[in-house]
Design a protein around this motif. Structure first.
Motif, mmCIF file in Angstrom:
data_model
loop_
_atom_site.group_PDB
_atom_site.id
_atom_site.type_symbol
_atom_site.label_atom_id
_atom_site.label_comp_id
_atom_site.label_asym_id
_atom_site.label_seq_id
_atom_site.Cartn_x
_atom_site.Cartn_y
_atom_site.Cartn_z
ATOM 1 N N ASP A 30 0.849 -1.190 0.000
ATOM 2 C CA ASP A 30 0.000 0.000 0.000
ATOM 3 C C ASP A 30 0.886 1.243 0.000
ATOM 4 N N LYS A 31 0.601 2.187 -0.872
ATOM 5 C CA LYS A 31 1.424 3.381 -0.983
ATOM 6 C C LYS A 31 0.640 4.649 -0.658
ATOM 7 N N ASN A 32 -0.278 4.522 0.297
ATOM 8 C CA ASN A 32 -1.037 5.661 0.800
ATOM 9 C C ASN A 32 -0.584 5.975 2.214
ATOM 10 N N VAL A 33 -0.294 7.250 2.476
ATOM 11 C CA VAL A 33 0.231 7.674 3.773
ATOM 12 C C VAL A 33 -0.473 8.951 4.208
ATOM 13 N N LYS A 34 -0.813 9.029 5.476
ATOM 14 C CA LYS A 34 -1.380 10.270 6.021
ATOM 15 C C LYS A 34 -0.597 10.672 7.260
ATOM 16 N N ILE A 35 -0.144 11.925 7.267
ATOM 17 C CA ILE A 35 0.689 12.475 8.343
ATOM 18 C C ILE A 35 -0.053 13.626 9.002
ATOM 19 N N GLY A 36 -0.074 13.641 10.331
ATOM 20 C CA GLY A 36 -0.717 14.724 11.069
ATOM 21 C C GLY A 36 0.299 15.564 11.825
ATOM 22 N N VAL A 37 0.304 16.859 11.580
ATOM 23 C CA VAL A 37 1.160 17.793 12.323
ATOM 24 C C VAL A 37 0.313 18.373 13.449
ATOM 25 N N LEU A 38 0.666 18.027 14.675
ATOM 26 C CA LEU A 38 -0.126 18.431 15.847
ATOM 27 C C LEU A 38 0.716 19.352 16.715
ATOM 28 N N ASN A 39 0.269 20.599 16.855
ATOM 29 C CA ASN A 39 1.061 21.549 17.647
ATOM 30 C C ASN A 39 0.211 22.729 18.115
ATOM 31 N N ASP A 40 0.892 23.720 18.647
ATOM 32 C CA ASP A 40 0.269 24.968 19.087
ATOM 33 C C ASP A 40 0.240 25.899 17.880
ATOM 34 N N MET A 41 -0.948 26.187 17.378
ATOM 35 C CA MET A 41 -1.086 27.034 16.191
ATOM 36 C C MET A 41 -1.383 28.489 16.527
ATOM 37 N N SER A 42 -1.646 28.788 17.806
ATOM 38 C CA SER A 42 -2.184 30.118 18.078
ATOM 39 C C SER A 42 -1.704 30.760 19.370
ATOM 40 N N SER A 43 -0.821 30.103 20.125
ATOM 41 C CA SER A 43 -0.453 30.639 21.428
ATOM 42 C C SER A 43 1.069 30.748 21.562
ATOM 43 N N LEU A 44 1.591 30.518 22.760
ATOM 44 C CA LEU A 44 2.982 30.861 23.050
ATOM 45 C C LEU A 44 4.009 30.017 22.323
ATOM 46 N N TYR A 45 3.615 28.860 21.771
ATOM 47 C CA TYR A 45 4.565 28.017 21.037
ATOM 48 C C TYR A 45 4.319 28.034 19.525
ATOM 49 N N ALA A 46 3.448 28.928 19.057
ATOM 50 C CA ALA A 46 3.106 28.951 17.631
ATOM 51 C C ALA A 46 4.293 29.343 16.755
ATOM 52 N N ASP A 47 5.182 30.195 17.268
ATOM 53 C CA ASP A 47 6.322 30.633 16.453
ATOM 54 C C ASP A 47 7.356 29.527 16.270
#
Length: 410
Positions: A30-47
């Motif tokens: 199978d050559k299907n892959v899904k990757i999730g980037v999970l982080n702080d998008m809006s607060s003190l670690y967003a930068d």
């Protein structure tokens, strides 16, 4: 008694074996892959993470070259809001409903630890870049988690050791009151004690604190040689700015920014940040490979920023993951199996160079002790750091002989 099988019966067994093996064989192709980037998008670690970590992940997908070879690779993202329960719930939804194969980034150690547990439960993969707690590859390690970029052991043995050896024998900690801050204070205290220093006090502050005045006054009153900032992102920059207003450095005490990112220095400015000593595993201007990667990243990044250490780590994590899947011939959608293969394959990328991943899940590559330049020493935008020393790869993580990771055979 002798049992004789007929030829027809033997053929039936053989056909059944092929039938059972076929789904597994198809799965590995199978050559299907899904990757999730999970982080702080809006607060003190967003930068230090945020949307630019998504940029880094997509760059790695492109650089893998797999799309041209017929692979389908999707990258999605979400904001965990620095709350472990929200991070864990997103991870469960991603694994159960969205069929995400691998989650990456996870700044905020509380979130990272929660997502690591969910990844083990669901047999997914966590390639942590942002979560700093050494417990992720220590007592809470799992066969489904890799820490790619750094940890509190590295920070403590870099900055903590250097400042103690340089004469900072007494310390007072300002510590972010959650898993990361606790681990960083713990690991740095061990290094201070081992080098003949002493911790004379500490105070814990809530995450994302706007006012550090009461905490800084306690640190100032302690008369400690060094005030250790066991925090990160916006908390670190706010503490440094307010320490300058209190004249703490001018009064003879030193600040130890135990976790400092290039984005923090950019926000503070060299006039305020100059002289700070800190440890990182990636700085954009360290070598030709790093500069080439950073230039490409900057062209696509929000506000044309240079990559933080953790954003660079997301790139390296995704690239190594995809190299492993290619070597396996496909995606088996089996997290534990893929992580085991990732540990066998040497790492090699323009961010960290050549390295390896230990059995506890810790990626091994050098770290670097830097000092923030004076304004007069900088040649232009983002030229902020000068190298003090390199920490060899075999010294950046807890020695395996001392590890509390249950995966380590002793």
């Amino acid at each position: 008694m002798r049992v004789v099988f007929s030829r027809r019966y033997a053929m039936a067994i053989a056909m059944a074996s092929v039938a059972f093996a076929a789904p597994a064989l198809a799965q590995t192709k199978d050559k299907n892959v899904k990757i999730g980037v999970l982080n702080d998008m809006s607060s003190l670690y967003a930068d230090i993470g945020g949307p630019n970590s998504v940029v880094a992940a997509k760059m790695a997908v492109e650089d893998s070259g797999l799309a041209k070879k017929g692979w389908t690779i999707d990258v999605i993202s979400a904001d965990h809001q620095n709350k472990p329960d929200i991070g864990a719930n997103i991870a469960r939804q991603w694994y159960d409903i969205d069929k995400v194969d691998m989650i990456t980034d996870t700044p905020n150690s509380g979130v990272a630890l929660a997502v690591s547990n969910v990844s083990k439960e669901k047999n997914g993969i966590l390639m942590n870049s942002g979560g700093a707690s050494a417990d992720l590859t220590g007592k809470q390690c799992t066969p489904n988690t890799i820490s790619m970029t750094y940890d509190t052991y590295m920070l403590a043995h870099g900055t903590g050791a250097a400042m103690t050896k340089a004469g900072g024998k007494t310390w007072f900690f300002l510590t972010s009151d959650y898993a990361f801050g606790h681990a960083l204070e713990r690991d740095t205290t061990a290094v201070i004690n081992a080098n003949g220093g002493k911790v004379v006090g500490s105070v814990r502050h809530p995450l994302n604190t706007p006012d550090f005045s009461s905490f800084l006054l306690q640190a100032q009153a302690s008369k400690a040689n060094v005030i250790g900032l066991a925090n990160a992102g916006g908390d670190t920059t706010n503490a440094i700015k307010q320490a300058a207003e209190f004249g703490i450095v001018q009064g003879g005490q030193k600040l130890a920014a135990l976790l400092l990112f290039i984005n923090d220095v950019h926000s503070l400015g060299l006039k305020t940040a100059q002289g700070l000593t800190f440890t990182v595993s990636y700085y954009w201007d360290h070598n030709d490979q790093g500069r080439a990667f950073a230039k490409r990243f900057q062209e696509r990044a929000r506000n044309h920023e240079m990559p933080s250490m953790t954003q660079a780590g997301v790139y390296a994590a995704v690239l190594h993951y995809l190299k492993t899947l290619e070597q396996m011939g496909g995606n088996p959608h089996d997290g534990k199996m893929v992580v085991a293969e990732m540990k066998k394959l040497p790492t090699d990328d323009p961010v960290f160079g050549k390295g390896s991943i230990r059995e506890d899940g810790r990626a091994m590559h050098p770290a670097f002790l830097y000092e923030v330049k004076k304004p007069s020493e900088s040649k232009g935008a983002w030229d902020y750091f000068k190298l003090i020393s390199e920490i060899p790869a075999d010294q950046v993580a807890v020695p395996l002989g001392e590890s509390t990771c249950p995966l380590i055979k002793k």
